[in-house]
Write an enzyme that holds these catalytic residues in place. Structure first.
Site, PDB file in Angstrom:
ATOM      1  N   LYS A 171       0.835  -1.202   0.000  1.00 60.19           N
ATOM      2  CA  LYS A 171       0.000   0.000   0.000  1.00 60.19           C
ATOM      3  C   LYS A 171       0.870   1.252   0.000  1.00 60.19           C
ATOM      4  CE  LYS A 171      -3.515   2.732   0.119  1.00 60.19           C
ATOM      5  NZ  LYS A 171      -4.570   2.766   1.135  1.00 60.19           N
ATOM      6  N   LYS A 239      -0.351  11.623   5.403  1.00 61.23           N
ATOM      7  CA  LYS A 239      -0.071  10.550   6.359  1.00 61.23           C
ATOM      8  C   LYS A 239       0.561   9.358   5.663  1.00 61.23           C
ATOM      9  CE  LYS A 239      -3.126   7.596   7.189  1.00 61.23           C
ATOM     10  NZ  LYS A 239      -3.512   6.211   6.752  1.00 61.23           N
TER      11      LYS A 239
END
Length: 299
Positions: A171, A239
């Site tokens: 990811k 983030k």
């Protein structure tokens, strides 16, 4: 029918939990926002009063939370998933968090005889609503096989990529690619418009050649129109770029372009664009080029 405890019913978790209901599962959902729980109830799910209520008696628990502190609190904290789950429960954490957190959760779960997969997703809000997400899964192969029928209700590309934490590494790679492509598409638009070329026409050509990519397919028209309604906010991508850089440090590799993309995303937050879709990296490039468009539409 599987009993599923679903924790985190936001932009992504809300439609995902509803798909599981539609697939015939008993879904008990919890979220800190009551309206999110109400939407699941409207879709045919059951409201849980707290994390323990969602987890009690569940065969599978799915968490879809903003970041690792929330995952640590919900899973490892008092009254959390590991305190409430019965032995043999399968925990599927679909949040995007640090690989080391996924590994730590799996280690803590072993002592409780709870099985764990890290299964972050790509596809954004549209993918969640349309059940077309890509899911990259880390953990034991046998647990992945057990989870597969549920994951098939949520996405189209479901792949076991390795041991615990591997899903989060993949990811991170996804997010650095997505951020880089958005940044380059934005630069292409700025270059064409500054040169007197119609950007929509230019991007239509690029989308048919070697530069073709999914972002051009889905977002070129909205970017040219300066429509930045969030499917995935710059704040969240910021983030995720931090996760990618931390993973690079952990693996002891240099990712110079990733560092540059991370700074571009950070600049977007500093300019006040954190609540916009990550395609608003175009606005960052415009501002750096002195070509900010006062008429840009943010919704």
């Amino acid at each position: 029918m599987t009993t599923v405890g679903f924790i985190g019913l936001g932009i992504m978790g809300g439609p995902m939990s509803a798909h599981l209901v539609a697939a015939g599962h008993d879904v008990r959902g919890y979220d800190v926002h009551a309206d999110a729980v109400a939407r699941l109830v409207d879709a045919g799910g059951t409201a849980a009063r707290d994390v323990a209520g969602a987890v009690a008696g569940a065969d599978v628990v799915i968490t879809m939370l903003p970041n690792h502190p929330q995952v640590e609190e919900v899973v490892l904290g008092p009254g959390g998933v590991l305190d409430s789950a019965r032995p043999g429960t399968l925990l599927i954490d679909m949040s995007t968090i640090r690989p080391e957190t996924s590994i730590a959760v799996a280690e803590a779960a072993t002592a409780k005889e709870v099985r764990v997969l890290d299964a972050p997703v790509s596809g954004g809000e549209a993918g969640a609503k349309q059940a077309t997400l890509s899911v990259m899964v880390g953990g034991e192969e046998r647990d992945f096989a057990d989870a597969r029928p549920l994951l098939d209700a949520l996405g189209k590309t479901i792949v076991h990529v390795g041991p615990h934490g591997a899903g989060q590494v993949v990811k991170a790679a996804n997010q650095l690619l997505v951020g880089g492509i958005y940044g380059l598409v934005g630069e292409a638009i700025v270059l064409m418009e500054a040169s007197g070329v119609d950007a929509k026409t230019g991007l239509d050509v690029l989308a048919g050649g070697l530069a073709a990519n999914r972002i051009l397919d889905l977002k070129r028209e909205s970017m040219v129109a300066r429509q930045f309604q969030p499917g995935f906010r710059i704040d969240l991508h910021h983030k995720d770029m931090g996760i990618a850089l931390a993973a690079a440090r952990q693996a002891d590799v240099a990712l110079p372009l990733t560092g540059l993309v991370a700074q571009l995303v950070a600049a977007g937050r500093a300019m006040g664009y954190g609540s916009l879709d990550h395609s608003a990296l175009l606005k960052v490039t415009e501002q750096l080029s002195g070509r900010s468009q006062g008429s840009s539409r943010e919704g």
